[in-house]
Motif scaffolding. Structure first.
Motif, PDB file in Angstrom:
ATOM      1  N   GLN A  17      23.749  14.065  -5.248  1.00  0.00           N
ATOM      2  CA  GLN A  17      23.591  12.707  -4.732  1.00  0.00           C
ATOM      3  C   GLN A  17      22.208  12.155  -5.080  1.00  0.00           C
ATOM      4  N   LYS A  18      21.194  12.994  -4.997  1.00  0.00           N
ATOM      5  CA  LYS A  18      19.835  12.560  -5.345  1.00  0.00           C
ATOM      6  C   LYS A  18      19.742  12.178  -6.817  1.00  0.00           C
ATOM      7  N   LEU A  19      20.417  12.936  -7.667  1.00  0.00           N
ATOM      8  CA  LEU A  19      20.383  12.631  -9.096  1.00  0.00           C
ATOM      9  C   LEU A  19      21.132  11.331  -9.402  1.00  0.00           C
ATOM     10  N   VAL A  20      22.268  11.110  -8.754  1.00  0.00           N
ATOM     11  CA  VAL A  20      22.990   9.843  -8.912  1.00  0.00           C
ATOM     12  C   VAL A  20      22.086   8.692  -8.489  1.00  0.00           C
ATOM     13  N   GLN A  21      21.452   8.823  -7.342  1.00  0.00           N
ATOM     14  CA  GLN A  21      20.570   7.761  -6.850  1.00  0.00           C
ATOM     15  C   GLN A  21      19.385   7.550  -7.784  1.00  0.00           C
ATOM     16  N   HIS A  22      18.865   8.626  -8.341  1.00  0.00           N
ATOM     17  CA  HIS A  22      17.758   8.544  -9.299  1.00  0.00           C
ATOM     18  C   HIS A  22      18.145   7.655 -10.486  1.00  0.00           C
ATOM     19  N   TYR A  23      19.320   7.902 -11.075  1.00  0.00           N
ATOM     20  CA  TYR A  23      19.745   7.104 -12.228  1.00  0.00           C
ATOM     21  C   TYR A  23      20.104   5.674 -11.829  1.00  0.00           C
ATOM     22  N   LEU A  24      20.681   5.494 -10.651  1.00  0.00           N
ATOM     23  CA  LEU A  24      20.974   4.130 -10.196  1.00  0.00           C
ATOM     24  C   LEU A  24      19.680   3.342  -9.978  1.00  0.00           C
ATOM     25  N   ASP A  25      18.662   3.993  -9.428  1.00  0.00           N
ATOM     26  CA  ASP A  25      17.367   3.332  -9.241  1.00  0.00           C
ATOM     27  C   ASP A  25      16.753   2.950 -10.583  1.00  0.00           C
ATOM     28  N   ARG A  26      16.797   3.874 -11.538  1.00  0.00           N
ATOM     29  CA  ARG A  26      16.240   3.591 -12.865  1.00  0.00           C
ATOM     30  C   ARG A  26      17.013   2.459 -13.536  1.00  0.00           C
ATOM     31  N   PHE A  27      18.338   2.488 -13.395  1.00  0.00           N
ATOM     32  CA  PHE A  27      19.176   1.423 -13.945  1.00  0.00           C
ATOM     33  C   PHE A  27      18.779   0.075 -13.339  1.00  0.00           C
ATOM     34  N   SER A  28      18.679   0.028 -12.020  1.00  0.00           N
ATOM     35  CA  SER A  28      18.374  -1.228 -11.329  1.00  0.00           C
ATOM     36  C   SER A  28      17.015  -1.795 -11.732  1.00  0.00           C
ATOM     37  N   LYS A  29      16.037  -0.928 -11.935  1.00  0.00           N
ATOM     38  CA  LYS A  29      14.696  -1.383 -12.308  1.00  0.00           C
ATOM     39  C   LYS A  29      14.640  -1.920 -13.736  1.00  0.00           C
ATOM     40  N   SER A  31      17.584  -2.932 -15.701  1.00  0.00           N
ATOM     41  CA  SER A  31      18.782  -3.622 -16.183  1.00  0.00           C
ATOM     42  C   SER A  31      18.682  -5.142 -16.210  1.00  0.00           C
ATOM     43  N   GLY A  32      17.853  -5.718 -15.362  1.00  0.00           N
ATOM     44  CA  GLY A  32      17.755  -7.179 -15.310  1.00  0.00           C
ATOM     45  C   GLY A  32      17.345  -7.802 -16.631  1.00  0.00           C
ATOM     46  N   ARG A 147      21.208   4.925 -19.611  1.00  0.00           N
ATOM     47  CA  ARG A 147      20.994   5.074 -21.053  1.00  0.00           C
ATOM     48  C   ARG A 147      21.416   3.800 -21.790  1.00  0.00           C
ATOM     49  N   ALA A 148      22.511   3.177 -21.366  1.00  0.00           N
ATOM     50  CA  ALA A 148      22.968   1.930 -21.995  1.00  0.00           C
ATOM     51  C   ALA A 148      21.897   0.846 -21.891  1.00  0.00           C
ATOM     52  N   VAL A 149      21.247   0.783 -20.743  1.00  0.00           N
ATOM     53  CA  VAL A 149      20.173  -0.195 -20.550  1.00  0.00           C
ATOM     54  C   VAL A 149      18.998   0.116 -21.471  1.00  0.00           C
ATOM     55  N   THR A 150      18.653   1.394 -21.591  1.00  0.00           N
ATOM     56  CA  THR A 150      17.524   1.741 -22.461  1.00  0.00           C
ATOM     57  C   THR A 150      17.857   1.466 -23.923  1.00  0.00           C
ATOM     58  N   ILE A 151      19.111   1.658 -24.298  1.00  0.00           N
ATOM     59  CA  ILE A 151      19.530   1.340 -25.671  1.00  0.00           C
ATOM     60  C   ILE A 151      19.402  -0.162 -25.901  1.00  0.00           C
ATOM     61  N   ASN A 153      17.485  -2.188 -24.411  1.00  0.00           N
ATOM     62  CA  ASN A 153      16.059  -2.544 -24.363  1.00  0.00           C
ATOM     63  C   ASN A 153      15.251  -1.920 -25.497  1.00  0.00           C
ATOM     64  N   HIS A 154      15.898  -1.150 -26.369  1.00  0.00           N
ATOM     65  CA  HIS A 154      15.215  -0.426 -27.456  1.00  0.00           C
ATOM     66  C   HIS A 154      14.120   0.486 -26.911  1.00  0.00           C
ATOM     67  N   HIS A 155      14.392   1.078 -25.781  1.00  0.00           N
ATOM     68  CA  HIS A 155      13.461   1.999 -25.127  1.00  0.00           C
ATOM     69  C   HIS A 155      13.634   3.388 -25.749  1.00  0.00           C
ATOM     70  N   PRO A 156      12.569   4.154 -25.876  1.00  0.00           N
ATOM     71  CA  PRO A 156      12.677   5.464 -26.534  1.00  0.00           C
ATOM     72  C   PRO A 156      13.413   6.545 -25.733  1.00  0.00           C
ATOM     73  N   TYR A 157      13.869   6.251 -24.511  1.00  0.00           N
ATOM     74  CA  TYR A 157      14.636   7.249 -23.750  1.00  0.00           C
ATOM     75  C   TYR A 157      15.807   7.763 -24.580  1.00  0.00           C
ATOM     76  N   HIS A 158      16.490   6.838 -25.265  1.00  0.00           N
ATOM     77  CA  HIS A 158      17.607   7.236 -26.127  1.00  0.00           C
ATOM     78  C   HIS A 158      17.096   7.355 -27.553  1.00  0.00           C
ATOM     79  N   ARG A 159      17.207   8.526 -28.104  1.00  0.00           N
ATOM     80  CA  ARG A 159      16.755   8.763 -29.479  1.00  0.00           C
ATOM     81  C   ARG A 159      17.916   8.525 -30.435  1.00  0.00           C
ATOM     82  N   PHE A 160      17.718   7.657 -31.397  1.00  0.00           N
ATOM     83  CA  PHE A 160      18.764   7.388 -32.395  1.00  0.00           C
ATOM     84  C   PHE A 160      18.681   8.374 -33.523  1.00  0.00           C
TER      85      PHE A 160
END
Length: 160
Positions: A17-29, A31-32, A147-151, A153-160
């Motif tokens: 549950q903590k890990l789900v919340q972690h990714y939801l928090d990162r997504f929310s911060k 995604s806008g 990850r979709a949001v980072t893609i 945003n061209h953020h380096p979290y996702h390596r192409f």
């Protein structure tokens, strides 16, 4: 575009549950900036019916009740299409660009989804041929949303 997760069953407190919340928090911060917003995580009670067919039918009825009238429904299903993270990000971006207001991603219960839900789906998504515990499927989904949001945003979290 508002994204909601509809999940059959309740996530128990703990590391998952903590890990789900972690990714939801990162997504929310993040995604806008790309026009995505987390609307809600809707938990649907797991059916206690005797047979798998009865359970899937009851859970499917409840899921349909919660669906907005007009939405894109992505259903996680083992018979679905397995796509890359970049393709998932592109699919969400296309929905946004088409003016779709609500995207619902549905996780079934232990027995999966019934035929009515699969037929209603705009896209059947699979996380591969393996079967994943419900808690891990939620973690995978929330991580892929982030990850979709980072893609996008061209953020380096996702390596192409």
């Amino acid at each position: 575009m508002q994204i909601s997760i509809f999940a059959v069953g309740r996530m128990k407190s703990g590391a998952e549950q903590k890990l789900v919340q972690h990714y939801l928090d990162r997504f929310s911060k993040s995604s806008g900036a790309v026009g995505f917003h987390l609307k809600k995580l809707q938990e649907i009670p797991e059916s206690r019916a005797q047979t798998a067919c009865q359970r899937m039918e009851e859970e499917g009825r409840k899921l349909i009740e919660f669906l907005p009238e007009k939405c894109q429904l992505i259903v996680l299903d083992e018979r679905g299409e397995s796509i890359s993270s970049a393709a998932f990000a592109e699919k969400l971006g296309c929905y946004r660009d088409e003016g779709i207001r609500d995207v619902i991603i549905a996780l079934g219960g232990p027995d999966g989804h019934n035929e009515q839900i699969r037929n209603r789906a705009d896209f059947l998504l699979s996380f591969g041929f393996m079967t994943w515990p419900h808690q891990i499927a939620r973690i995978l989904l929330t991580e892929q949303l982030y990850r979709a949001v980072t893609i996008a945003n061209h953020h380096p979290y996702h390596r192409f």
